[in-house]
Design a protein around this motif. Structure first.
Motif, PDB file in Angstrom:
ATOM      1  N   ALA A   1      47.899  36.440  43.607  1.00  0.00           N
ATOM      2  CA  ALA A   1      46.833  36.514  42.594  1.00  0.00           C
ATOM      3  C   ALA A   1      47.157  35.632  41.398  1.00  0.00           C
ATOM      4  N   GLY A   2      46.128  35.025  40.837  1.00  0.00           N
ATOM      5  CA  GLY A   2      46.323  34.219  39.645  1.00  0.00           C
ATOM      6  C   GLY A   2      44.987  33.726  39.137  1.00  0.00           C
ATOM      7  N   LEU A   3      44.973  33.319  37.858  1.00  0.00           N
ATOM      8  CA  LEU A   3      43.760  32.735  37.278  1.00  0.00           C
ATOM      9  C   LEU A   3      43.969  31.240  37.150  1.00  0.00           C
TER      10      LEU A   3
ATOM     11  N   SER B   1      55.160  26.652  45.195  1.00  0.00           N
ATOM     12  CA  SER B   1      54.255  25.900  44.317  1.00  0.00           C
ATOM     13  C   SER B   1      53.290  25.048  45.123  1.00  0.00           C
ATOM     14  N   PRO B   2      52.052  25.528  45.246  1.00  0.00           N
ATOM     15  CA  PRO B   2      51.063  24.696  45.942  1.00  0.00           C
ATOM     16  C   PRO B   2      50.670  23.511  45.066  1.00  0.00           C
ATOM     17  N   GLY B   3      50.356  22.403  45.718  1.00  0.00           N
ATOM     18  CA  GLY B   3      49.725  21.276  45.026  1.00  0.00           C
ATOM     19  C   GLY B   3      48.222  21.471  45.101  1.00  0.00           C
ATOM     20  N   LEU B   4      47.493  20.435  45.477  1.00  0.00           N
ATOM     21  CA  LEU B   4      46.033  20.560  45.577  1.00  0.00           C
ATOM     22  C   LEU B   4      45.703  21.190  46.932  1.00  0.00           C
TER      23      LEU B   4
ATOM     24  N   LEU C   1      56.533  34.544  45.189  1.00  0.00           N
ATOM     25  CA  LEU C   1      55.577  34.528  44.074  1.00  0.00           C
ATOM     26  C   LEU C   1      54.910  33.152  44.022  1.00  0.00           C
ATOM     27  N   VAL C   2      53.589  33.143  44.069  1.00  0.00           N
ATOM     28  CA  VAL C   2      52.894  31.845  44.091  1.00  0.00           C
ATOM     29  C   VAL C   2      52.785  31.286  42.675  1.00  0.00           C
ATOM     30  N   SER C   3      53.457  30.154  42.477  1.00  0.00           N
ATOM     31  CA  SER C   3      53.399  29.442  41.204  1.00  0.00           C
ATOM     32  C   SER C   3      52.443  28.265  41.383  1.00  0.00           C
ATOM     33  N   SER C   4      52.814  27.091  40.924  1.00  0.00           N
ATOM     34  CA  SER C   4      51.942  25.919  41.071  1.00  0.00           C
ATOM     35  C   SER C   4      52.710  24.653  40.758  1.00  0.00           C
TER      36      SER C   4
ATOM     37  N   GLY D   1      46.435  39.955  45.644  1.00  0.00           N
ATOM     38  CA  GLY D   1      45.432  38.897  45.573  1.00  0.00           C
ATOM     39  C   GLY D   1      44.700  38.780  46.892  1.00  0.00           C
ATOM     40  N   ALA D   2      43.390  39.049  46.840  1.00  0.00           N
ATOM     41  CA  ALA D   2      42.577  38.997  48.064  1.00  0.00           C
ATOM     42  C   ALA D   2      41.594  37.838  47.988  1.00  0.00           C
ATOM     43  N   GLY D   3      41.922  36.802  47.164  1.00  0.00           N
ATOM     44  CA  GLY D   3      41.067  35.624  47.056  1.00  0.00           C
ATOM     45  C   GLY D   3      41.302  34.704  48.244  1.00  0.00           C
ATOM     46  N   GLY D   4      41.007  33.405  48.054  1.00  0.00           N
ATOM     47  CA  GLY D   4      41.127  32.456  49.163  1.00  0.00           C
ATOM     48  C   GLY D   4      42.511  32.452  49.793  1.00  0.00           C
ATOM     49  N   MET D   5      43.513  32.141  48.996  1.00  0.00           N
ATOM     50  CA  MET D   5      44.875  32.015  49.533  1.00  0.00           C
ATOM     51  C   MET D   5      45.446  33.377  49.922  1.00  0.00           C
ATOM     52  N   GLY D   6      45.139  34.379  49.107  1.00  0.00           N
ATOM     53  CA  GLY D   6      45.632  35.727  49.401  1.00  0.00           C
ATOM     54  C   GLY D   6      45.136  36.196  50.765  1.00  0.00           C
ATOM     55  N   ALA D   7      43.876  35.894  51.078  1.00  0.00           N
ATOM     56  CA  ALA D   7      43.312  36.312  52.370  1.00  0.00           C
ATOM     57  C   ALA D   7      44.042  35.613  53.515  1.00  0.00           C
TER      58      ALA D   7
ATOM     59  N   CYS E   1      44.438  47.114  41.982  1.00  0.00           N
ATOM     60  CA  CYS E   1      45.547  46.996  41.023  1.00  0.00           C
ATOM     61  C   CYS E   1      45.269  45.861  40.056  1.00  0.00           C
ATOM     62  N   ASP E   2      45.401  46.164  38.768  1.00  0.00           N
ATOM     63  CA  ASP E   2      45.346  45.120  37.743  1.00  0.00           C
ATOM     64  C   ASP E   2      46.793  44.829  37.366  1.00  0.00           C
ATOM     65  N   VAL E   3      47.286  43.666  37.775  1.00  0.00           N
ATOM     66  CA  VAL E   3      48.716  43.374  37.600  1.00  0.00           C
ATOM     67  C   VAL E   3      49.135  43.255  36.137  1.00  0.00           C
ATOM     68  N   THR E   4      48.174  43.140  35.242  1.00  0.00           N
ATOM     69  CA  THR E   4      48.536  43.017  33.821  1.00  0.00           C
ATOM     70  C   THR E   4      48.791  44.373  33.181  1.00  0.00           C
TER      71      THR E   4
ATOM     72  N   ILE F   1      42.563  43.223  41.630  1.00  0.00           N
ATOM     73  CA  ILE F   1      41.823  43.889  40.556  1.00  0.00           C
ATOM     74  C   ILE F   1      40.394  44.172  41.024  1.00  0.00           C
ATOM     75  N   ASP F   2      39.918  43.354  41.934  1.00  0.00           N
ATOM     76  CA  ASP F   2      38.576  43.518  42.495  1.00  0.00           C
ATOM     77  C   ASP F   2      38.697  44.403  43.747  1.00  0.00           C
ATOM     78  N   ALA F   3      38.488  45.724  43.526  1.00  0.00           N
ATOM     79  CA  ALA F   3      38.730  46.693  44.605  1.00  0.00           C
ATOM     80  C   ALA F   3      37.873  46.386  45.834  1.00  0.00           C
ATOM     81  N   LYS F   4      36.632  45.956  45.597  1.00  0.00           N
ATOM     82  CA  LYS F   4      35.709  45.689  46.719  1.00  0.00           C
ATOM     83  C   LYS F   4      36.198  44.514  47.554  1.00  0.00           C
ATOM     84  N   ARG F   5      36.706  43.486  46.851  1.00  0.00           N
ATOM     85  CA  ARG F   5      37.200  42.309  47.568  1.00  0.00           C
ATOM     86  C   ARG F   5      38.397  42.686  48.449  1.00  0.00           C
ATOM     87  N   ALA F   6      39.295  43.504  47.892  1.00  0.00           N
ATOM     88  CA  ALA F   6      40.488  43.912  48.654  1.00  0.00           C
ATOM     89  C   ALA F   6      40.070  44.779  49.848  1.00  0.00           C
TER      90      ALA F   6
HETATM   91  N1  LIG Z   1      43.792  26.546  44.895  1.00  0.00           N
HETATM   92  C1  LIG Z   1      44.680  25.649  44.485  1.00  0.00           C
HETATM   93  O1  LIG Z   1      44.516  24.449  44.613  1.00  0.00           O
HETATM   94  C2  LIG Z   1      45.950  26.154  43.832  1.00  0.00           C
HETATM   95  C3  LIG Z   1      46.918  25.226  43.470  1.00  0.00           C
HETATM   96  C4  LIG Z   1      48.103  25.667  42.898  1.00  0.00           C
HETATM   97  C5  LIG Z   1      48.319  27.021  42.719  1.00  0.00           C
HETATM   98  N2  LIG Z   1      47.365  27.901  43.066  1.00  0.00           N
HETATM   99  C6  LIG Z   1      47.656  29.320  42.865  1.00  0.00           C
HETATM  100  O2  LIG Z   1      47.400  30.019  44.051  1.00  0.00           O
HETATM  101  C7  LIG Z   1      47.059  31.367  43.753  1.00  0.00           C
HETATM  102  C8  LIG Z   1      45.852  31.827  44.519  1.00  0.00           C
HETATM  103  O3  LIG Z   1      44.801  30.955  44.365  1.00  0.00           O
HETATM  104  P1  LIG Z   1      43.412  31.250  45.091  1.00  0.00           P
HETATM  105  O4  LIG Z   1      42.808  29.918  45.325  1.00  0.00           O
HETATM  106  O5  LIG Z   1      43.595  32.184  46.229  1.00  0.00           O
HETATM  107  O6  LIG Z   1      42.625  31.998  43.924  1.00  0.00           O
HETATM  108  P2  LIG Z   1      41.358  32.983  43.995  1.00  0.00           P
HETATM  109  O7  LIG Z   1      40.665  32.839  42.678  1.00  0.00           O
HETATM  110  O8  LIG Z   1      40.599  32.770  45.255  1.00  0.00           O
HETATM  111  O9  LIG Z   1      42.020  34.416  44.064  1.00  0.00           O
HETATM  112  C9  LIG Z   1      42.715  34.995  43.012  1.00  0.00           C
HETATM  113  C10 LIG Z   1      42.620  36.505  43.141  1.00  0.00           C
HETATM  114  O10 LIG Z   1      43.356  37.078  42.066  1.00  0.00           O
HETATM  115  C11 LIG Z   1      42.661  38.247  41.682  1.00  0.00           C
HETATM  116  N3  LIG Z   1      43.034  38.628  40.335  1.00  0.00           N
HETATM  117  C12 LIG Z   1      42.665  38.050  39.166  1.00  0.00           C
HETATM  118  N4  LIG Z   1      43.152  38.744  38.126  1.00  0.00           N
HETATM  119  C13 LIG Z   1      43.866  39.789  38.646  1.00  0.00           C
HETATM  120  C14 LIG Z   1      44.595  40.860  38.075  1.00  0.00           C
HETATM  121  N5  LIG Z   1      44.698  41.018  36.752  1.00  0.00           N
HETATM  122  N6  LIG Z   1      45.191  41.740  38.911  1.00  0.00           N
HETATM  123  C15 LIG Z   1      45.078  41.619  40.261  1.00  0.00           C
HETATM  124  N7  LIG Z   1      44.392  40.631  40.854  1.00  0.00           N
HETATM  125  C16 LIG Z   1      43.798  39.712  40.057  1.00  0.00           C
HETATM  126  C17 LIG Z   1      41.187  37.861  41.766  1.00  0.00           C
HETATM  127  O11 LIG Z   1      40.339  38.999  41.811  1.00  0.00           O
HETATM  128  C18 LIG Z   1      41.176  37.051  43.048  1.00  0.00           C
HETATM  129  O12 LIG Z   1      40.876  37.828  44.170  1.00  0.00           O
HETATM  130  C19 LIG Z   1      46.928  31.451  42.242  1.00  0.00           C
HETATM  131  O13 LIG Z   1      48.114  32.007  41.705  1.00  0.00           O
HETATM  132  C20 LIG Z   1      46.791  29.984  41.844  1.00  0.00           C
HETATM  133  O14 LIG Z   1      47.245  29.752  40.540  1.00  0.00           O
HETATM  134  C21 LIG Z   1      46.175  27.506  43.619  1.00  0.00           C
END
Ligand SMILES: NC(=O)c1ccc[n+]([C@@H]2O[C@H](COP(=O)([O-])OP(=O)(O)OC[C@H]3O[C@@H](n4cnc5c(N)ncnc54)[C@H](O)[C@@H]3O)[C@@H](O)[C@H]2O)c1
Length: 278
Positions: free
Chosen positions: A94-96, A208-211, A133-136, A19-25, A66-69, A42-47
């Motif tokens: 990573a998570g949706l 497990s992150p909150g808000l 493993l990041v849950s919630s 996961g290279a999104g906000g928290m992953g970074a 990598c597509d984790v699914t 899954i987003d190769a460019k982002r990673a």
């Molecule tokens: N932001 C919050 O307030 C919050 C609260 C509780 C839990 N979380 C959890 O924290 C985690 C990260 O959140 P974030 O804010 O960084 O999210 P984000 O949307 O910024 O990043 C998620 C990343 O997951 C990647 N991703 C999506 N589908 C994928 C797949 N099939 N294979 C590989 N990568 C995939 C996306 O491309 C993206 O880069 C998530 O699991 C989310 O559920 C977030």
């Protein structure tokens, strides 16, 4: 940036960050201070862009798509980790979010994904390795329907999401419910897997992150009055930051957490406790 930029650090152990999104970074940046890092998304460019940025900052950071699914994609990731000599830290971030709205996809990305990754990487865990493993918070204080609970015990099953959907009345199949089920399933995955990881002298935990103030969190605030209500109930009366998540991941992955396994750490400013008392 050409491939010769940056320094290789063979003296360091590998951290795999999914996961290279906000928290992953934020997590990859923090782990790059003491580890070689492999970032997968899954987003190769982002990673790739994150790896480039962290390399410029002095880290030894590579990226891989990598597509984790998808089991084949996860096996390919494991192949890269094997070539690098195994790993010391796995951070599955990573998570949706519920905003994704696709019931089955949320379950596959948030639960099948980490289950496949943890299973594929376990044989490559080095001495003292840890998986975080990041849950919630959403996975806490929630009990899935009995039929669903049984299905969550088989998170690797490619038909798990479909079966959970079939057990759930159509009118209830929301993104929010899929998110709660997936994150609750992840909490129990960690409890079940602790023994297998322990047999290798390795640990597995969830966080497990909150808000948390992330771009994902901001989108949810726009869409969810419930989430805005939760902010007012958070005892610390603010959102958490990605740096606070990175702090907690760093701790859980470190030697200082060497007897912590099969459990969850809430990083939520006290919100779960307040909700449980309500
Ligand atoms: N932001 C919050 O307030 C919050 C609260 C509780 C839990 N979380 C959890 O924290 C985690 C990260 O959140 P974030 O804010 O960084 O999210 P984000 O949307 O910024 O990043 C998620 C990343 O997951 C990647 N991703 C999506 N589908 C994928 C797949 N099939 N294979 C590989 N990568 C995939 C996306 O491309 C993206 O880069 C998530 O699991 C989310 O559920 C977030």
């Amino acid at each position: 940036m050409d491939g010769t930029y940056g320094s290789k650090r063979p003296d360091r152990q590998l951290a795999v960050v999914i996961g290279a999104g906000g928290m992953g970074a934020a997590v990859a940046r923090r782990l790059s201070h003491g580890h070689r890092v492999l970032v997968a998304d899954i987003d190769a460019k982002r990673a790739e862009s994150l790896a480039g940025q962290l390399t410029e900052e002095g880290g030894d950071v590579e990226s891989v798509a990598c597509d984790v699914t998808r089991p084949d994609s996860v096996d390919a990731l494991a192949g890269v980790v094997r070539e690098r000599g195994g790993f010391r830290v796995l951070a599955h971030v990573a998570g949706l979010s519920p905003v994704a709205e696709d019931f089955g996809l949320i379950l596959r990305v948030n639960l099948t994904g980490p289950a496949l990754v943890a299973r594929a990487l376990l044989p490559l865990a080095g001495p003292g390795a840890a998986a975080v493993l990041v849950s919630s918070l959403a996975g806490h204080g929630f009990t899935p329907a009995p039929g669903v609970e049984a299905l969550l015990r088989e998170p690797h099953d490619p038909r798990m999401a479909e079966r959970v959907a079939a057990e759930t009345p159509e009118e209830n199949r929301s993104g929010a419910l899929a998110y709660q089920i997936s994150k609750c399933g992840l909490l129990s995955l960690v409890r079940r897997e602790a023994r297998a990881w322990g047999e290798r002298g390795a640990r597995i935990v969830s966080l497990s992150p909150g808000l948390i103030a992330t771009p994902m969190g901001a989108v949810e605030f726009e869409h969810s009055p419930t989430k805005r209500g939760l902010l007012t109930r958070t005892p610390l009366a603010r959102q958490g930051t990605m740096l606070e998540i990175a702090d907690a991941v760093e701790f859980l992955a470190s030697e200082r957490a060497s007897f912590i396994s099969g459990t969850d750490l809430l990083v939520d400013g006290g919100l779960a406790a307040t909700l449980a008392e309500a």
